[in-house]
Design a protein around this motif. Structure first.
Motif, mmCIF file in Angstrom:
data_model
loop_
_atom_site.group_PDB
_atom_site.id
_atom_site.type_symbol
_atom_site.label_atom_id
_atom_site.label_comp_id
_atom_site.label_asym_id
_atom_site.label_seq_id
_atom_site.Cartn_x
_atom_site.Cartn_y
_atom_site.Cartn_z
ATOM 1 N N VAL A 198 13.771 7.035 -5.920
ATOM 2 C CA VAL A 198 12.849 6.243 -5.925
ATOM 3 C C VAL A 198 11.399 6.311 -5.286
ATOM 4 O O VAL A 198 12.028 6.951 -4.115
ATOM 5 C CB VAL A 198 13.119 4.372 -6.888
ATOM 6 N N ILE A 199 9.964 6.537 -5.632
ATOM 7 C CA ILE A 199 8.925 6.492 -4.835
ATOM 8 C C ILE A 199 8.836 4.980 -3.909
ATOM 9 O O ILE A 199 8.971 3.969 -5.441
ATOM 10 C CB ILE A 199 8.097 6.896 -5.301
ATOM 11 N N VAL A 200 9.020 4.973 -2.673
ATOM 12 C CA VAL A 200 8.769 3.330 -1.787
ATOM 13 C C VAL A 200 7.316 3.878 -1.559
ATOM 14 O O VAL A 200 6.644 4.436 -1.573
ATOM 15 C CB VAL A 200 9.625 2.853 -1.518
ATOM 16 N N LEU A 201 7.019 2.218 -2.192
ATOM 17 C CA LEU A 201 5.230 2.362 -1.880
ATOM 18 C C LEU A 201 5.016 0.993 -0.859
ATOM 19 O O LEU A 201 5.597 0.098 -1.909
ATOM 20 C CB LEU A 201 4.375 1.844 -2.897
ATOM 21 N N HIS A 202 5.455 0.704 0.526
ATOM 22 C CA HIS A 202 5.222 -0.205 0.914
ATOM 23 C C HIS A 202 4.109 -0.655 1.979
ATOM 24 O O HIS A 202 3.226 0.349 1.886
ATOM 25 C CB HIS A 202 6.209 0.256 2.104
ATOM 26 N N ASP A 203 3.465 -1.893 1.241
ATOM 27 C CA ASP A 203 2.236 -2.393 1.753
ATOM 28 C C ASP A 203 2.163 -2.924 3.082
ATOM 29 O O ASP A 203 2.820 -4.485 2.739
ATOM 30 C CB ASP A 203 2.299 -4.146 0.577
ATOM 31 N N ASN A 204 2.081 -3.022 3.725
ATOM 32 C CA ASN A 204 2.126 -3.596 5.361
ATOM 33 C C ASN A 204 1.175 -3.611 5.612
ATOM 34 O O ASN A 204 0.114 -3.718 6.955
ATOM 35 C CB ASN A 204 3.010 -2.314 6.345
ATOM 36 N N PRO A 205 0.333 -4.449 4.981
ATOM 37 C CA PRO A 205 -1.461 -5.658 6.065
ATOM 38 C C PRO A 205 -1.316 -6.278 7.013
ATOM 39 O O PRO A 205 -1.888 -6.415 7.871
ATOM 40 C CB PRO A 205 -2.296 -5.541 4.598
ATOM 41 N N TYR A 206 -0.021 -7.119 6.649
ATOM 42 C CA TYR A 206 0.312 -7.888 7.625
ATOM 43 C C TYR A 206 1.164 -7.191 9.207
ATOM 44 O O TYR A 206 0.926 -8.750 10.037
ATOM 45 C CB TYR A 206 1.158 -9.059 7.568
ATOM 46 N N SER A 207 1.076 -6.032 9.770
ATOM 47 C CA SER A 207 2.074 -5.634 10.603
ATOM 48 C C SER A 207 1.549 -6.216 12.115
ATOM 49 O O SER A 207 2.393 -6.033 12.417
ATOM 50 C CB SER A 207 2.108 -3.847 9.808
ATOM 51 N N GLU A 208 0.674 -6.854 12.150
ATOM 52 C CA GLU A 208 -0.084 -7.300 13.269
ATOM 53 C C GLU A 208 -0.262 -8.104 13.290
ATOM 54 O O GLU A 208 -0.401 -9.417 14.810
ATOM 55 C CB GLU A 208 -1.283 -6.330 14.113
ATOM 56 N N LEU A 209 0.344 -8.998 12.824
ATOM 57 C CA LEU A 209 -0.404 -10.662 12.349
ATOM 58 C C LEU A 209 1.721 -11.211 12.549
ATOM 59 O O LEU A 209 1.307 -11.700 11.628
ATOM 60 C CB LEU A 209 -0.695 -11.439 11.963
ATOM 61 N N GLU A 294 -3.019 -15.392 18.027
ATOM 62 C CA GLU A 294 -3.231 -17.046 18.794
ATOM 63 C C GLU A 294 -3.424 -18.113 17.729
ATOM 64 O O GLU A 294 -2.911 -19.242 17.965
ATOM 65 C CB GLU A 294 -3.664 -16.735 20.246
ATOM 66 N N THR A 295 -4.600 -17.642 16.820
ATOM 67 C CA THR A 295 -5.605 -18.026 17.350
ATOM 68 C C THR A 295 -4.593 -18.946 15.357
ATOM 69 O O THR A 295 -4.843 -20.423 15.041
ATOM 70 C CB THR A 295 -6.828 -17.834 16.228
ATOM 71 N N TYR A 296 -4.506 -17.790 14.924
ATOM 72 C CA TYR A 296 -3.429 -18.771 13.337
ATOM 73 C C TYR A 296 -1.922 -18.833 13.847
ATOM 74 O O TYR A 296 -1.836 -20.083 13.309
ATOM 75 C CB TYR A 296 -2.433 -16.859 12.954
ATOM 76 N N LYS A 297 -1.707 -18.910 15.100
ATOM 77 C CA LYS A 297 -0.229 -19.372 15.516
ATOM 78 C C LYS A 297 -0.650 -20.720 15.939
ATOM 79 O O LYS A 297 0.259 -21.470 15.343
ATOM 80 C CB LYS A 297 -0.040 -18.904 16.377
ATOM 81 N N GLU A 298 -1.715 -20.926 16.497
ATOM 82 C CA GLU A 298 -1.783 -22.812 16.570
ATOM 83 C C GLU A 298 -2.090 -23.821 15.369
ATOM 84 O O GLU A 298 -1.650 -24.603 15.198
ATOM 85 C CB GLU A 298 -3.028 -22.548 17.860
ATOM 86 N N PRO A 317 6.673 -19.783 9.605
ATOM 87 C CA PRO A 317 7.090 -17.869 9.671
ATOM 88 C C PRO A 317 6.246 -17.211 10.170
ATOM 89 O O PRO A 317 6.208 -17.722 12.217
ATOM 90 C CB PRO A 317 5.941 -17.970 8.411
ATOM 91 N N LYS A 318 7.709 -16.161 11.130
ATOM 92 C CA LYS A 318 7.208 -15.139 12.148
ATOM 93 C C LYS A 318 5.867 -14.179 12.013
ATOM 94 O O LYS A 318 6.269 -13.312 12.642
ATOM 95 C CB LYS A 318 8.708 -13.872 12.397
ATOM 96 N N ALA A 319 5.346 -14.411 10.923
ATOM 97 C CA ALA A 319 3.687 -13.313 10.455
ATOM 98 C C ALA A 319 3.748 -13.570 8.958
ATOM 99 O O ALA A 319 3.704 -14.805 8.786
ATOM 100 C CB ALA A 319 4.845 -11.834 10.394
ATOM 101 N N THR A 320 1.999 -13.329 9.350
ATOM 102 C CA THR A 320 1.424 -13.700 8.365
ATOM 103 C C THR A 320 0.711 -14.919 8.141
ATOM 104 O O THR A 320 0.910 -15.232 9.574
ATOM 105 C CB THR A 320 1.590 -13.818 6.392
ATOM 106 N N PHE A 321 -0.280 -14.645 7.460
ATOM 107 C CA PHE A 321 -1.318 -16.179 7.774
ATOM 108 C C PHE A 321 -1.561 -17.345 6.569
ATOM 109 O O PHE A 321 -1.566 -17.838 6.181
ATOM 110 C CB PHE A 321 -2.847 -16.099 7.965
ATOM 111 N N LEU A 367 -4.328 -19.954 6.202
ATOM 112 C CA LEU A 367 -4.563 -20.712 7.910
ATOM 113 C C LEU A 367 -5.571 -20.112 7.769
ATOM 114 O O LEU A 367 -6.147 -19.889 9.365
ATOM 115 C CB LEU A 367 -3.241 -20.113 8.786
ATOM 116 N N CYS A 368 -6.694 -20.201 6.596
ATOM 117 C CA CYS A 368 -7.823 -19.481 6.926
ATOM 118 C C CYS A 368 -8.764 -20.368 7.443
ATOM 119 O O CYS A 368 -9.754 -20.277 6.438
ATOM 120 C CB CYS A 368 -8.388 -17.971 5.819
ATOM 121 N N VAL A 369 -8.650 -21.857 7.461
ATOM 122 C CA VAL A 369 -9.634 -22.480 8.317
ATOM 123 C C VAL A 369 -9.444 -22.890 9.249
ATOM 124 O O VAL A 369 -7.820 -22.544 9.942
ATOM 125 C CB VAL A 369 -9.470 -23.522 7.022
#
Ligand SMILES: *Cc1c(COP(=O)(O)O)cnc(C)c1O
Length: 393
Positions: A198-209, A294-298, A317-321, A367-369
């Protein structure tokens, strides 16, 4: 009039809530929108300046190359080496995309023939399933359950289904559940992909958040991953650049070649000025990313505290917004609870059912406000006291 592939797309589940949102706004209501996953903060100034400068250079006004500027791909490779300890050959293991969504959708066309199976997590970012449908493939849902920490139970995938599956979409840190994984999970995925071709297509746009010391691994950081798959990433969420449309795919060169072939027939690459600004983002100071985190964490901490205080259970959560929360007991569905929050508190959240059947008992708060507005959300939810009754009955 429309091709069957268009009519076979699942109904647009957010249509009703969008309609009500519009009506509430028209009535003059002060609506707080925690529905969208789109950073409210501007792109950092040094990146904006880079695009302005590059846009004035006529050599950037012509068609870009299909695979993307070499300098951009080198910047991606260096960034991945530094951030994720993954070595990439910028020449044939990196492909520039017009946002990762573009690459995700085109992958379905590059790898699925009529009737081929695509393993798609449920709940998930809707593009995986819909792209498979558009490409005449057959999406097969793999449930992400709370009991399994919103990871797929690979063991429980039917043998016959696994044998037939051509591709598998994955996404960690995850939208919408905010789940995060460690490398050992990716190791299981690599073994599964090897065993069943199987071909794996991993999507990682939140890797830094990521928060509280957690670091999100790349799928490609696991031994053998590059034999079976690719990873999508994007500048959209990391650098507040959703409007710019620039992302990339990295990993297995044969798989990337298929995606590139597909793309050469559909688009003509990413505006070079945008790629040059992308280089500035990837190679410049990463202080802006730290500030974002920091902003999203707050905001996360305020909302988690606010929801907990009215009895809505939610883990930090440990990641994402996003926050992914169970609908309180006396609501019959995620849609009903979303409507309740909109009508009674003027707060828009996304009903989990919009991400798949398995999401039907959850809603997603983004958390985008601003922290101030999130405080306001908490106050309003606190005021609708029947929520207490709903819960404590
Ligand atoms: C936001 C998001 C994307 C889209 O990113 P773009 O690079 O802006 O296209 C892809 N996947 C997931 C899971 C997302 O949440």
């Amino acid at each position: 009039m429309y091709a069957k592939r268009i009519s076979s797309l699942p109904p647009y589940l957010f249509a009703e809530i969008d309609e009500r949102k519009k009506r509430a706004k028209k009535r003059g209501g002060d609506i707080i929108d925690l529905g969208v996953g789109d950073p409210d903060l501007p792109t950092p100034q040094h990146i904006v300046e880079a695009v302005c400068h590059a846009a004035k250079d006529p050599s950037n006004h012509r068609y870009p190359s299909y695979e993307g500027m070499f300098a951009f791909r080198e910047a991606v490779a260096a960034w991945y080496k530094q951030r994720k300890q993954v070595s990439l050959d910028a020449e044939d293991e990196v492909l520039t995309l017009i946002g990762s969504k573009e690459g995700i959708a085109h992958s379905a066309f590059a790898f699925l023939d009529h009737g081929d199976l695509a393993l798609v997590p449920d709940p998930a970012y809707p593009v995986y399933k819909n792209a498979a449908v558009l490409a005449n493939g057959i999406p097969h849902s793999v449930p992400l359950t709370e009991e399994n920490e919103f990871k797929p139970d690979l063991e429980s995938i039917d043998r016959e289904v696994a044998r037939k599956a051509k591709i598998m979409f994955l996404n960690y840190p995850n939208n919408p559940t905010a789940a995060a994984v460690d490398k050992s999970f990716f190791k299981e995925v690599v073994d599964f992909a090897h065993d069943h071709d199987v071909i794996v297509l991993h999507d990682n746009p939140y890797s830094e958040l990521t928060f509280d010391g957690y670091e999100a691994p790349s799928f490609l950081a696991v031994d053998g991953a590059k034999d079976v798959g690719i990873e999508f990433n994007s500048l959209s969420k990391t650098y507040n650049m959703t409007g710019w449309r620039v992302g990339f795919a990295i990993g297995n060169s044969e798989i990337l070649k298929g995606l590139r072939l597909m793309k050469t027939n559909v688009d003509s690459g990413t505006f070079q000025a945008v790629q040059i600004a992308g280089i500035t983002a990837l190679t410049g100071s990463q202080e802006c990313v730290k500030r974002n985190v920091e902003t999203y964490k707050e905001r996360r901490d305020i909302l988690v505290a606010g929801l907990s205080s009215v009895g809505i259970e939610v883990k930090k959560p440990k990641a994402t917004f996003y926050l992914w929360t169970k609908v309180p007991q006396d609501f019959s569905s995620s849609l009903q609870f979303s409507m309740f929050l909109l009508e009674r508190a003027g707060v828009v959240v996304t009903p989990g059912i919009g991400f798949g059947e398995e999401g039907k008992e959850f809603v997603r708060f983004s958390l985008c406000v601003s922290a101030e507005r999130i405080n306001e959300v908490c106050e309003r939810i606190n005021l609708i006291t029947d929520l207490h009754q709903y819960n404590n009955k």
